[in-house]
Design a protein around this motif. Sequence first.
Motif, PDB file in Angstrom:
ATOM      1  N   VAL A   1     -71.747   7.311 -45.760  1.00 48.56           N
ATOM      2  CA  VAL A   1     -70.904   6.250 -46.320  1.00 48.56           C
ATOM      3  C   VAL A   1     -71.357   4.881 -45.806  1.00 48.56           C
ATOM      4  N   ILE A   2     -71.587   4.804 -44.508  1.00 43.69           N
ATOM      5  CA  ILE A   2     -72.022   3.537 -43.901  1.00 43.69           C
ATOM      6  C   ILE A   2     -73.395   3.137 -44.433  1.00 43.69           C
ATOM      7  N   ILE A   3     -74.310   4.083 -44.478  1.00 43.39           N
ATOM      8  CA  ILE A   3     -75.673   3.785 -44.949  1.00 43.39           C
ATOM      9  C   ILE A   3     -75.637   3.328 -46.411  1.00 43.39           C
ATOM     10  N   ALA A   4     -74.874   4.046 -47.228  1.00 45.40           N
ATOM     11  CA  ALA A   4     -74.787   3.686 -48.643  1.00 45.40           C
ATOM     12  C   ALA A   4     -74.175   2.299 -48.822  1.00 45.40           C
ATOM     13  N   LYS A   5     -73.214   1.957 -47.972  1.00 45.05           N
ATOM     14  CA  LYS A   5     -72.538   0.668 -48.085  1.00 45.05           C
ATOM     15  C   LYS A   5     -73.449  -0.480 -47.678  1.00 45.05           C
ATOM     16  N   PHE A   6     -74.136  -0.332 -46.558  1.00 44.48           N
ATOM     17  CA  PHE A   6     -74.809  -1.479 -45.958  1.00 44.48           C
ATOM     18  C   PHE A   6     -76.310  -1.577 -46.238  1.00 44.48           C
ATOM     19  N   HIS A   7     -76.970  -0.475 -46.529  1.00 50.57           N
ATOM     20  CA  HIS A   7     -78.428  -0.507 -46.622  1.00 50.57           C
ATOM     21  C   HIS A   7     -78.918  -1.509 -47.666  1.00 50.57           C
TER      22      HIS A   7
ATOM     23  N   HIS B   1     -68.015   0.398 -38.981  1.00 49.58           N
ATOM     24  CA  HIS B   1     -67.075   1.508 -38.993  1.00 49.58           C
ATOM     25  C   HIS B   1     -66.396   1.507 -40.346  1.00 49.58           C
ATOM     26  N   GLN B   2     -65.747   2.606 -40.679  1.00 46.19           N
ATOM     27  CA  GLN B   2     -65.066   2.633 -41.975  1.00 46.19           C
ATOM     28  C   GLN B   2     -63.834   1.737 -41.967  1.00 46.19           C
TER      29      GLN B   2
ATOM     30  N   CYS C   1     -67.879  -5.026 -38.797  1.00 45.84           N
ATOM     31  CA  CYS C   1     -67.985  -4.888 -40.254  1.00 45.84           C
ATOM     32  C   CYS C   1     -67.398  -3.554 -40.677  1.00 45.84           C
ATOM     33  N   SER C   2     -66.367  -3.577 -41.496  1.00 43.37           N
ATOM     34  CA  SER C   2     -65.825  -2.324 -42.022  1.00 43.37           C
ATOM     35  C   SER C   2     -66.458  -2.034 -43.373  1.00 43.37           C
TER      36      SER C   2
ATOM     37  N   THR D   1     -66.410  -6.663 -48.878  1.00 43.82           N
ATOM     38  CA  THR D   1     -67.216  -6.919 -50.071  1.00 43.82           C
ATOM     39  C   THR D   1     -68.649  -7.273 -49.672  1.00 43.82           C
ATOM     40  N   ARG D   2     -69.546  -7.156 -50.630  1.00 48.29           N
ATOM     41  CA  ARG D   2     -70.950  -7.529 -50.417  1.00 48.29           C
ATOM     42  C   ARG D   2     -71.053  -8.978 -49.932  1.00 48.29           C
TER      43      ARG D   2
END
Length: 214
Positions: free
Chosen positions: A10-16, A77-78, A97-98, A102-103
């Motif tokens: 989830v974290i990788i998909a969100k931030f990468h 973190h989520q 950063c949760s 938003t982006r």
Amino acid sequence: MLLLVSRCAVIIAKFHDILMEKSPLIQRDGVAMLWPLLAGGEPALLLLDLDLPALDVAATLAELRDRAPACKVLVLHQDFSTGAELALLGAGVAGCCSAALTRETVLRIVDVVQDGGVWISQAVMPLLLRQMQARGTLSTPVAVGTASSPNPRLQLLTPRERQIASLVGGGASNKLIARELSITDRTVKAHLGAIFQKLGLPDRLRLALFVTGK
């Protein structure tokens, strides 16, 4: 250089992908893999997932200060409670950063930290300022633009900008400022952008400290 350390999908998909917009990104799944990357002493921004197995945040931050003192740390973190964010800021991280952000907010946080600032959420800002006041490390907020203003540079601001800077110095959130001054949140954000630019400040905390004379 941006370093992302996480094993969470989830974290990788969100931030990468967001981080790749800012700079080449190196991704690793463990803290031990960081040290060879930081050996050259190049300043870096480390984005560290709090859910890494057996992660000792305090020990990792201490080792980073020893091995790569120029490296800034954002923790991921989520979600974060206000208490957890306060504790992490006290430990020396540059922001939290949760995965719900938003982006645009993530990019803003990275910009602030890379410019030498500290990112503090609007929910935590008043708590942090009260905590600093209780410890005697922060003076009572002043009315910006009056004879008691601590810095003549505040005269660079318009009267409305000085009002907003004073409210930030008291720990007010954007929503509270908007309600107090009968303006929109968007207008508050626009004024804050102008204030940061005129005073050469990277974030709300630096503005609050500037207003209170610290």
